[in-house]
Design a protein around this motif. Structure first.
Motif, PDB file in Angstrom:
ATOM      1  N   VAL B 111       1.016  -1.071   0.046  1.00 46.83           N
ATOM      2  CA  VAL B 111      -0.162   0.189   0.041  1.00 46.83           C
ATOM      3  C   VAL B 111       0.789   1.703   0.089  1.00 46.83           C
ATOM      4  O   VAL B 111       1.013   1.852  -1.019  1.00 46.83           O
ATOM      5  N   HIS B 112       1.400   1.604   0.814  1.00 45.38           N
ATOM      6  CA  HIS B 112       2.753   1.983   1.136  1.00 45.38           C
ATOM      7  C   HIS B 112       3.727   2.011   1.489  1.00 45.38           C
ATOM      8  O   HIS B 112       3.938   1.030   3.099  1.00 45.38           O
ATOM      9  N   ASP B 113       5.370   2.578   1.350  1.00 44.98           N
ATOM     10  CA  ASP B 113       5.772   2.220   1.751  1.00 44.98           C
ATOM     11  C   ASP B 113       7.364   3.051   2.041  1.00 44.98           C
ATOM     12  O   ASP B 113       7.730   4.100   0.886  1.00 44.98           O
ATOM     13  N   ALA B 114       7.217   4.123   3.010  1.00 41.25           N
ATOM     14  CA  ALA B 114       7.515   5.336   3.672  1.00 41.25           C
ATOM     15  C   ALA B 114       9.184   5.659   3.182  1.00 41.25           C
ATOM     16  O   ALA B 114       9.808   6.553   2.468  1.00 41.25           O
ATOM     17  N   LEU B 115       9.585   4.229   3.023  1.00 36.92           N
ATOM     18  CA  LEU B 115      11.354   4.488   3.722  1.00 36.92           C
ATOM     19  C   LEU B 115      11.777   4.670   1.984  1.00 36.92           C
ATOM     20  O   LEU B 115      12.996   4.998   1.864  1.00 36.92           O
ATOM     21  N   ASP B 116      11.175   3.484   0.781  1.00 39.57           N
ATOM     22  CA  ASP B 116      12.083   3.599  -0.078  1.00 39.57           C
ATOM     23  C   ASP B 116      10.805   3.337  -1.076  1.00 39.57           C
ATOM     24  O   ASP B 116      10.072   1.970  -1.248  1.00 39.57           O
ATOM     25  N   PRO B 117      10.053   4.130  -1.405  1.00 39.89           N
ATOM     26  CA  PRO B 117       9.029   4.078  -3.029  1.00 39.89           C
ATOM     27  C   PRO B 117       9.156   2.891  -4.292  1.00 39.89           C
ATOM     28  O   PRO B 117       8.620   2.232  -3.991  1.00 39.89           O
ATOM     29  N   SER B 118      10.628   2.534  -3.995  1.00 43.71           N
ATOM     30  CA  SER B 118      10.551   1.964  -5.451  1.00 43.71           C
ATOM     31  C   SER B 118      10.284   0.536  -5.565  1.00 43.71           C
ATOM     32  O   SER B 118      10.985  -0.200  -6.425  1.00 43.71           O
ATOM     33  N   CYS B 120       7.874  -0.427  -3.708  1.00 44.22           N
ATOM     34  CA  CYS B 120       6.807  -1.274  -3.528  1.00 44.22           C
ATOM     35  C   CYS B 120       6.361  -1.593  -4.631  1.00 44.22           C
ATOM     36  O   CYS B 120       5.867  -0.859  -5.616  1.00 44.22           O
ATOM     37  N   VAL B 121       5.516  -3.287  -4.284  1.00 43.74           N
ATOM     38  CA  VAL B 121       5.468  -3.442  -5.927  1.00 43.74           C
ATOM     39  C   VAL B 121       4.069  -3.682  -5.856  1.00 43.74           C
ATOM     40  O   VAL B 121       3.314  -4.356  -4.753  1.00 43.74           O
ATOM     41  N   ARG B 122       2.494  -2.858  -6.665  1.00 43.06           N
ATOM     42  CA  ARG B 122       1.584  -2.542  -6.289  1.00 43.06           C
ATOM     43  C   ARG B 122       1.012  -4.250  -7.228  1.00 43.06           C
ATOM     44  O   ARG B 122       1.031  -4.403  -7.792  1.00 43.06           O
ATOM     45  N   GLY B 123      -0.631  -4.089  -6.418  1.00 46.46           N
ATOM     46  CA  GLY B 123      -1.258  -5.551  -6.651  1.00 46.46           C
ATOM     47  C   GLY B 123      -0.846  -6.142  -5.813  1.00 46.46           C
ATOM     48  O   GLY B 123      -0.409  -6.457  -4.988  1.00 46.46           O
ATOM     49  N   GLY B 124      -0.148  -7.727  -7.741  1.00 43.99           N
ATOM     50  CA  GLY B 124       0.504  -8.700  -6.737  1.00 43.99           C
ATOM     51  C   GLY B 124      -0.961  -9.582  -6.286  1.00 43.99           C
ATOM     52  O   GLY B 124      -0.371 -10.094  -5.296  1.00 43.99           O
ATOM     53  N   GLY B 125      -2.318  -9.751  -6.730  1.00 42.92           N
ATOM     54  CA  GLY B 125      -3.233 -10.539  -5.927  1.00 42.92           C
ATOM     55  C   GLY B 125      -4.497 -10.081  -4.915  1.00 42.92           C
ATOM     56  O   GLY B 125      -4.318  -8.657  -5.879  1.00 42.92           O
ATOM     57  N   SER B 126      -4.859 -10.733  -4.314  1.00 43.72           N
ATOM     58  CA  SER B 126      -5.732 -10.525  -3.924  1.00 43.72           C
ATOM     59  C   SER B 126      -5.317  -9.371  -3.119  1.00 43.72           C
ATOM     60  O   SER B 126      -4.712  -9.867  -1.767  1.00 43.72           O
TER      61      SER B 126
END
Lengths: 90, 126, 86, 137
Positions: B111-118, B120-126
């Protein structure tokens, strides 16, 4: 008191948890997953050491749990250092 | 009387530890992410290791058949539980910090990664 | 249920799990993973040493095979190469 | 029935130790990489130590008194009943003394082989034993 029978009934649950941890420790896709599995496995085994020490009625067997906890912590720190720097310094 | 109370309390803590280890084992196998598995691992190390070892120390205090060395056993059990209480969060923290800094384990359903936004893999299943 | 049957059951489960760990350490190509599999094997062997009533061996074997040997092998791997070639 | 199950599980431990011995010998002979050979050498030594401990073990004397480690907790020469109880329950201490030495000497041998591997990599630039053998000619 029914201490030995109670422990004989509880230890198979710990063995099932050991099998689950072993599955994750062998399967885990990345290196930190493997190390987390070894970590949980050894904490499970520390509990098993102490509970079986009560089961055997041998107080001298309990000393072995302290080095287990200490050295698995050392393994965590080694692997974290290897992952961070690729060089094992002091 | 007080010995029986100590033994029954300790046996209850050992049974609680078995239940917590089962829950933690299922959680470690069901979560889809290294950082979520770390959450299940904290259940297994604090509820499943510190409390049963302290309960074993209580059993050793009250169990007469251990002989004259039962206080030795209880002291060693309390020291072990204290060591696990200190060392397990320290090891988990070092491991998670190394895994996040060297991009070993991605944050897969994110949902959100404040340390390193790169990472963060969005989605990926349910 | 006899009580000493529990001890043999725990030993049988631990030895079978150590067989799985040794096989995976044999076929693994990433050497860091192979070192961690051998650490799993040493943890189960320490349980077997404990069940065969030798706590002094456990006190020596756990620091050697669970702490010092993986650390030294990780030093060797970090100074040389990580993957085993086909 | 209980005796049969105990014998069966004891045989399972024994046979799985033999399987570990065979797997580690296979890895020691047929895997080409030096670090893999070192790992399998460690497994081989641990399995042999486990066989030595296995010889010294003995089963429980009765269902309520387990066998005990060969450690005397009280001074034995004032009353002989301590010695009688010890010799009727304790496991054999001689293989444990042997294994205690063997583990430490195995660690020393392994440290020597690890630094030999470091020098080998500095000399040849690889740790694959086939390459090293070919370079020797």
């Amino acid at each position: 008191m029914f201490v030995q029978e109670f422990i004989a009934a509880v230890v198979p649950l710990y063995l099932v948890a050991t099998a689950l941890y072993l599955y994750r420790a062998l399967k885990g896709p990345t290196i930190p997953d493997h190390v987390l599995g070894v970590d949980l496995l050894s904490y499970n085994l520390a509990v098993l050491f102490i509970v079986l020490g009560i089961f055997f009625k041998e107080p001298i067997l309990i000393v072995t749990a302290i080095p287990l906890a200490l050295w698995i912590y050392a393994l965590d720190i080694y692997v974290a250092k290897y992952l961070e720097r690729r060089v094992m310094g002091a | 009387m007080i010995e029986e109370l100590l033994v029954y309390t300790g046996l209850g803590l050992i049974a609680l530890g078995a239940f917590a280890q089962l829950v933690s084992g299922i959680g470690v196998n069901r979560f889809r992410n290294f950082y979520l598995r770390l959450h299940a691992a904290t259940i297994g190390s604090i509820w499943g290791c510190v409390y049963p070892i302290a309960g074993a120390g209580l059993v050793a205090l009250g169990y007469k058949e251990l002989g004259p060395y039962s206080t030795f056993m209880a002291g060693a059990a309390f020291v072990t539980s204290f060591l696990v209480l200190i060392l397990s969060p320290a090891g988990s923290h070092a491991l998670a910090r190394a895994a996040h800094k060297t991009r070993q384990a991605l944050v897969e359903p994110c949902v959100h990664d404040a340390l390193d936004p790169s990472m963060c893999v969005r989605g990926g299943g349910s | 249920m006899s009580l000493d049957l529990l001890i043999y059951a725990v030993g049988a489960v631990a030895s079978l799990m150590s067989v799985v760990a040794v096989y995976l350490a044999l076929v693994e190509r990433d050497l860091v993973k192979a070192v961690i599999y051998s650490a799993i094997q040493s943890v189960f062997y320490s349980l077997l040493f404990y069940l065969f009533m030798s706590p002094d061996i456990v006190l020596v074997y756990l620091p050697v095979a669970g702490g010092v040997l993986p650390a030294l092998l990780l030093v060797l791997i970090s100074k040389t190469e990580r993957f085993e070639r086909e | 029935m209980v005796g049969f199950l105990a014998e069966y599980m004891f045989t399972v431990i024994y046979l799985s130790l033999f399987v570990n011995l065979g797997l580690s010998l296979f890895g020691l002979f047929y895997k080409p990489h030096y670090v893999k050979k070192l790992i399998m050498l460690g497994v081989l030594g641990d399995t042999l130590n486990m066989f030595a401990i296995f010889l010294g073990y003995r089963a429980w004397p009765s269902p309520t008194t387990p066998s005990r480690p060969p450690i005397l907790l009280t001074y034995p020469f004032e009353n002989a009943s301590v010695l009688v109880e010890f010799t009727s329950r304790a496991v054999d201490p001689l293989p444990q003394a042997l294994v205690l030495t063997a583990v430490v000497i195995g660690l020393a041998v392994m440290v020597f082989l690890i630094f030999l591997g470091d020098n080998l990599f500095k000399h040849y630039g690889t740790l694959d034993m086939r390459e090293i053998r070919r370079l020797r000619g």
